[in-house]
Design a protein around this motif. Structure first.
Motif, PDB file in Angstrom:
ATOM      1  N   MET A 224       0.845  -0.714  -0.156  1.00 55.62           N
ATOM      2  CA  MET A 224      -0.238   0.295  -0.141  1.00 55.62           C
ATOM      3  C   MET A 224       0.869   1.200  -0.382  1.00 55.62           C
ATOM      4  SD  MET A 224      -1.743  -0.417   3.760  1.00 55.62           S
ATOM      5  CE  MET A 224      -0.783  -1.673   4.138  1.00 55.62           C
ATOM      6  N   ASN A 225       0.410   2.409  -0.539  1.00 63.32           N
ATOM      7  CA  ASN A 225       0.465   3.172  -0.388  1.00 63.32           C
ATOM      8  C   ASN A 225       0.525   4.089   0.992  1.00 63.32           C
ATOM      9  OD1 ASN A 225       1.029   6.435  -0.714  1.00 63.32           O
ATOM     10  ND2 ASN A 225       1.525   5.775  -3.062  1.00 63.32           N
ATOM     11  N   PRO A 226       1.668   4.975   1.354  1.00 62.22           N
ATOM     12  CA  PRO A 226       1.821   5.442   2.911  1.00 62.22           C
ATOM     13  C   PRO A 226       0.802   6.490   3.092  1.00 62.22           C
ATOM     14  CG  PRO A 226       3.918   4.838   2.768  1.00 62.22           C
ATOM     15  CD  PRO A 226       3.276   4.316   1.614  1.00 62.22           C
ATOM     16  N   ASN A 227       0.777   7.762   1.871  1.00 62.97           N
ATOM     17  CA  ASN A 227       0.079   8.492   1.754  1.00 62.97           C
ATOM     18  C   ASN A 227      -0.229   9.282   0.648  1.00 62.97           C
ATOM     19  OD1 ASN A 227      -1.521  11.102   1.334  1.00 62.97           O
ATOM     20  ND2 ASN A 227      -0.692  11.199   3.400  1.00 62.97           N
ATOM     21  N   PRO A 228      -1.204   8.945  -0.587  1.00 62.35           N
ATOM     22  CA  PRO A 228      -0.746   8.429  -2.009  1.00 62.35           C
ATOM     23  C   PRO A 228      -1.168  10.186  -2.661  1.00 62.35           C
ATOM     24  CG  PRO A 228      -2.710   7.481  -1.159  1.00 62.35           C
ATOM     25  CD  PRO A 228      -1.646   7.887  -0.503  1.00 62.35           C
ATOM     26  N   ALA A 229      -1.922  11.170  -2.097  1.00 65.34           N
ATOM     27  CA  ALA A 229      -1.721  12.612  -1.312  1.00 65.34           C
ATOM     28  C   ALA A 229      -0.694  13.178  -2.146  1.00 65.34           C
ATOM     29  CB  ALA A 229      -2.837  13.013  -0.761  1.00 65.34           C
ATOM     30  N   PHE A 230       0.083  13.150  -1.865  1.00 65.03           N
ATOM     31  CA  PHE A 230       2.611  13.895  -1.490  1.00 65.03           C
ATOM     32  C   PHE A 230       3.126  12.071  -1.678  1.00 65.03           C
ATOM     33  CE2 PHE A 230       0.612  14.163   2.792  1.00 65.03           C
ATOM     34  CZ  PHE A 230       1.900  13.852   3.373  1.00 65.03           C
ATOM     35  N   MET A 231       3.093  11.081  -1.570  1.00 63.52           N
ATOM     36  CA  MET A 231       3.740   9.963  -1.559  1.00 63.52           C
ATOM     37  C   MET A 231       3.612   9.429  -2.519  1.00 63.52           C
ATOM     38  SD  MET A 231       4.624   9.650   2.429  1.00 63.52           S
ATOM     39  CE  MET A 231       5.775   8.930   1.956  1.00 63.52           C
ATOM     40  N   CYS A 232       5.127   9.340  -3.043  1.00 66.25           N
ATOM     41  CA  CYS A 232       5.125   7.617  -4.667  1.00 66.25           C
ATOM     42  C   CYS A 232       5.331   6.678  -4.016  1.00 66.25           C
ATOM     43  CB  CYS A 232       6.000   8.207  -5.604  1.00 66.25           C
ATOM     44  SG  CYS A 232       5.911  10.345  -5.634  1.00 66.25           S
ATOM     45  N   ASN A 233       5.785   6.363  -2.547  1.00 67.75           N
ATOM     46  CA  ASN A 233       6.133   4.800  -2.862  1.00 67.75           C
ATOM     47  C   ASN A 233       5.577   4.039  -1.612  1.00 67.75           C
ATOM     48  OD1 ASN A 233       5.913   6.595  -0.181  1.00 67.75           O
ATOM     49  ND2 ASN A 233       7.533   4.832   1.009  1.00 67.75           N
ATOM     50  N   HIS A 234       6.086   2.300  -1.402  1.00 67.71           N
ATOM     51  CA  HIS A 234       4.965   1.699  -1.253  1.00 67.71           C
ATOM     52  C   HIS A 234       5.411   0.622  -0.130  1.00 67.71           C
ATOM     53  CE1 HIS A 234       2.917   2.386  -4.808  1.00 67.71           C
ATOM     54  NE2 HIS A 234       2.142   1.522  -4.871  1.00 67.71           N
ATOM     55  N   VAL A 235       4.895   0.372   0.335  1.00 71.68           N
ATOM     56  CA  VAL A 235       5.442  -0.519   1.806  1.00 71.68           C
ATOM     57  C   VAL A 235       4.885  -1.875   1.469  1.00 71.68           C
ATOM     58  CG1 VAL A 235       3.110   0.042   3.650  1.00 71.68           C
ATOM     59  CG2 VAL A 235       5.430  -0.952   4.548  1.00 71.68           C
ATOM     60  N   HIS A 236       5.580  -3.095   2.082  1.00 67.58           N
ATOM     61  CA  HIS A 236       4.866  -4.702   1.505  1.00 67.58           C
ATOM     62  C   HIS A 236       4.571  -5.192   2.999  1.00 67.58           C
ATOM     63  CE1 HIS A 236       6.684  -3.312  -3.281  1.00 67.58           C
ATOM     64  NE2 HIS A 236       7.234  -2.513  -2.466  1.00 67.58           N
ATOM     65  N   VAL A 237       4.060  -5.443   2.908  1.00 65.94           N
ATOM     66  CA  VAL A 237       3.789  -6.203   4.764  1.00 65.94           C
ATOM     67  C   VAL A 237       3.159  -7.801   4.216  1.00 65.94           C
ATOM     68  CG1 VAL A 237       2.446  -5.947   6.357  1.00 65.94           C
ATOM     69  CG2 VAL A 237       2.211  -4.342   4.613  1.00 65.94           C
ATOM     70  N   PHE A 238       4.565  -8.156   4.907  1.00 73.00           N
ATOM     71  CA  PHE A 238       4.532 -10.271   5.301  1.00 73.00           C
ATOM     72  C   PHE A 238       4.927 -10.706   6.364  1.00 73.00           C
ATOM     73  CE2 PHE A 238       7.436  -8.425   1.469  1.00 73.00           C
ATOM     74  CZ  PHE A 238       7.267  -9.609   1.043  1.00 73.00           C
ATOM     75  N   VAL A 239       4.027 -11.401   6.982  1.00 75.49           N
ATOM     76  CA  VAL A 239       3.758 -12.190   7.746  1.00 75.49           C
ATOM     77  C   VAL A 239       4.442 -13.545   7.775  1.00 75.49           C
ATOM     78  CG1 VAL A 239       1.823 -13.840   7.308  1.00 75.49           C
ATOM     79  CG2 VAL A 239       2.096 -13.375   9.559  1.00 75.49           C
ATOM     80  N   ALA A 240       6.227 -13.795   9.185  1.00 77.89           N
ATOM     81  CA  ALA A 240       6.684 -14.860   9.072  1.00 77.89           C
ATOM     82  C   ALA A 240       6.305 -15.709   9.734  1.00 77.89           C
ATOM     83  CB  ALA A 240       8.186 -13.611   9.657  1.00 77.89           C
ATOM     84  N   GLU A 241       6.377 -16.871  10.180  1.00 79.23           N
ATOM     85  CA  GLU A 241       5.504 -18.012  10.597  1.00 79.23           C
ATOM     86  C   GLU A 241       6.924 -18.627  10.473  1.00 79.23           C
ATOM     87  OE1 GLU A 241       1.175 -17.979   9.549  1.00 79.23           O
ATOM     88  OE2 GLU A 241       2.383 -18.131   7.673  1.00 79.23           O
TER      89      GLU A 241
END
Length: 186
Positions: A115-132
């Motif tokens: 997801m994009n942290p704040n698409p109003a003014f940010m271009c990057n994404h955060v990728h979320v993983f679960v580690a088991e």
């Protein structure tokens, strides 16, 4: 309810981009953009590197980290995570950050979403993983400017404390939402 608008009428075209500041974590630019009706406006855009958040599960607990956050000027309890290095895939970055911050590896790492942290003014994404199915290696490998504590916290306690003074990070709450979707679908 308002009238339905065609999506193409909502799209802006970037005409120019002027770099205002380049730092190790972000580039701030001013863009000149044109709306579909011809209006032109200037906007500030922050271009950061993509990063990862890892949700490590262990015996009904999450492995958490506590560290100083300069923007908040306070300690913050969060899931492990950080910037994806050049040449790394998001999964490689997640595995590296998990090892660096907790000293653990994961036999099972599942991508939950980005997801994009704040698409109003940010271009990057955060990728979320679960580690088991975690394996403790016995050593962490922190960056030279990284001072943090890692510890286990019961899942229910994390759920209750999210968005509190102890856990102010909004992206952690967003990651927790993806985790809940994952758990509800399995």
């Amino acid at each position: 309810m308002g009238d339905k608008v065609n999506d193409k009428d909502l799209i802006w075209t970037e005409n120019s981009k002027n770099e205002l500041l380049r730092s190790p974590i972000a580039t701030i630019s001013e863009t000149l953009s044109t709306a579909s009706d011809g209006q032109k406006h200037k906007y500030i855009v922050i271009d950061c590197r993509d990063w990862v958040i890892v949700i490590p599960e262990h015996n009904g607990n999450f492995l958490m980290v506590k560290q100083w956050r300069h923007g908040e000027k306070a300690l913050s309890t969060e899931f492990p995570g950080g910037v994806i290095d050049d040449g790394e895939t998001p999964e490689q970055g997640a595995r590296r950050e998990l090892l660096e911050e907790t000293g653990c590896t994961a036999n099972k790492l599942t991508f939950l979403g980005k997801m994009n942290p704040n698409p109003a003014f940010m271009c990057n994404h955060v990728h979320v993983f679960v580690a088991e199915d975690l394996v403790q290696t016995g050593s962490r490998h922190l960056d030279s400017d990284e001072y943090l504590d890692s510890f286990e916290m019961p899942v229910e306690e994390v759920m209750k404390k999210t968005a509190s003074k102890e856990m102010p990070h909004a992206l952690m709450a967003a990651a927790l939402s993806l985790y809940c979707q994952y758990k509800n679908s399995n």
